[in-house]
Design an enzyme around this catalytic site. Structure first.
Site, mmCIF file in Angstrom:
data_model
loop_
_atom_site.group_PDB
_atom_site.id
_atom_site.type_symbol
_atom_site.label_atom_id
_atom_site.label_comp_id
_atom_site.label_asym_id
_atom_site.label_seq_id
_atom_site.Cartn_x
_atom_site.Cartn_y
_atom_site.Cartn_z
ATOM 1 N N ASP A 159 46.259 43.727 42.899
ATOM 2 C CA ASP A 159 46.959 44.016 44.154
ATOM 3 C C ASP A 159 48.475 43.923 43.955
ATOM 4 O O ASP A 159 49.237 44.748 44.455
ATOM 5 C CB ASP A 159 46.500 43.014 45.227
ATOM 6 N N HIS A 187 41.779 38.421 48.233
ATOM 7 C CA HIS A 187 41.644 39.729 47.597
ATOM 8 C C HIS A 187 40.636 40.539 48.419
ATOM 9 O O HIS A 187 39.456 40.585 48.112
ATOM 10 C CB HIS A 187 41.173 39.618 46.151
#
Ligand code: NAI
Length: 328
Positions: A159, A187
């Site tokens: 990410d 996440h």
């Protein structure tokens, strides 16, 4: 010559495993002068494919690769492990509720945590990649009371890298000019990529972009939903980029963050920034000599606060759900 570092990879026959193992064996995980010995853990149905991958690893004649063991026994796989990359997980299938997903993964990560507790080396470092990564890491950590909790981490580096790439594309900057970006929280789609403290060539990123609508309506959802966009385009989930992020995560943890920069890691909270102690949440961290520290003292504005809180709320709900399932 140096003793090899034992690196255990679970889910070794999967698509991330296939992208990851060659990079570990070539020295990109730990350094070009560090010999490695690989332990591959698979379920029985995955063993044959793992053996095929091991044949290809042999065929690379990697100078640093000192051995490969393949097993479906977690106790053997984690025996003497210095680094463990927990990639294998139970994916969500159609009609599966969150509780079913958490309990199926608890059946994987609880025994693996116990095996790490009982058999890994004293300096074991664990990265959980398999989803739901933060909560799987929490389950494994809870099953390993003799291992310091901070050795259990979850991957939000993909990410982080995605956010850097999107910000570079928006501003025309080089990725190397972007520093101090942060992924907060889980996440998952609730993660919060924060550019308010980020810098682009030394200037504040949020001020440089100066477009809160782009931030809220384009940047944040693009980063958070990138995994789904990759599946849509590729017909399969991110694998090479996930493997790359796993390499980056461990490499940074072991070798340190550059001066003036930080990274994002899912780590057990110490209560910093109002994140409840114990849950595994992504934070801005600096690393040095194999240890990490949360970057302290950042001003969190209302825009950021609301988004961090929302992602942390999801993490506490996941924690409560696995606690109810008896997994903690
Ligand atoms: P995959 O399905 O191709 O491979 C998973 C492998 O794990 C399979 O070979 C399977 O046999 C094995 N496995 C299942 N249970 C196991 C167990 N108990 N012990 C050992 N091996 C086991 O999946 P892929 O694409 O490699 O992804 C792996 C995981 O990584 C998924 O959970 C995925 O959601 C997650 N992921 C996480 C990302 C992150 O940023 N944190 C990014 C991308 C993927």
């Amino acid at each position: 010559t140096r003793t090899p570092v034992n690196v255990t990879v679970t889910g070794a026959a999967g698509q991330i495993g296939y992208a990851l193992l060659f990079r570990i064996a070539s020295g990109q995980l730990l350094g070009a002068d560090v010999p490695v010995s690989l332990r591959l853990l698979e379920i029985p149905q995955g063993l044959k494919a793992a053996e095929g991958t091991a044949m290809e690893l042999d065929d690379c004649a990697f100078p640093l690769l000192r051995g490969i063991e393949i097993t479906d026994d977690a106790n053997a796989a984690f025996s003497g492990a210095n680094v463990a990359l927990l990639v294998g997980a139970r994916p969500r299938t159609k009609g599966m509720e969150r509780g079913d997903l958490l309990s199926a993964n608890g059946g994987i990560f609880k025994p693996q945590g116990k095996a790490i507790n009982d058999h890994a080396a004293d300096d074991i470092k664990v990265l959980v990649v398999g989803n739901p990564a933060n909560t799987n890491a929490l389950i494994a950590q809870a099953a390993a009371p003799d291992v310091p909790a901070e050795r259990f981490t979850a991957m939000t580096r993909l990410d982080h890298n995605r956010a850097i790439s999107q910000l570079a594309a928006k501003t025309g900057a080089a990725v190397t000019d972007i520093k101090r970006l942060t992924i907060w929280g889980n996440h998952s789609a609730t993660q919060y990529p924060d550019i308010f403290h980020a810098e682009i060539a030394g200037k504040n990123a949020a001020e440089t972009v100066n477009d809160e609508q782009w931030l809220a309506d384009t940047f944040i959802p693009t980063v958070a939903k990138r995994g789904a966009a990759i599946i849509e385009a590729r017909g399969a989930s991110s694998a090479a980029s996930a493997a790359n992020a796993a390499i980056d995560h461990v490499h940074t943890w072991v070798n340190g963050t550059p001066a003036g920069d930080w990274t994002s890691m899912g780590i057990p909270s110490d209560g910093s920034y109002g994140v409840p102690e114990g849950i595994i949440s992504s934070f801005p961290v600096t690393t040095k000599d194999g240890r990490y520290e949360i970057v302290q003292g950042l001003d969190i504005n209302d825009f950021s606060r609301a988004r961090i809180d929302a992602s942390v709320k999801e993490l506490t709900e996941e924690r409560d759900a696995v606690r109810e399932l008896g997994l903690l």
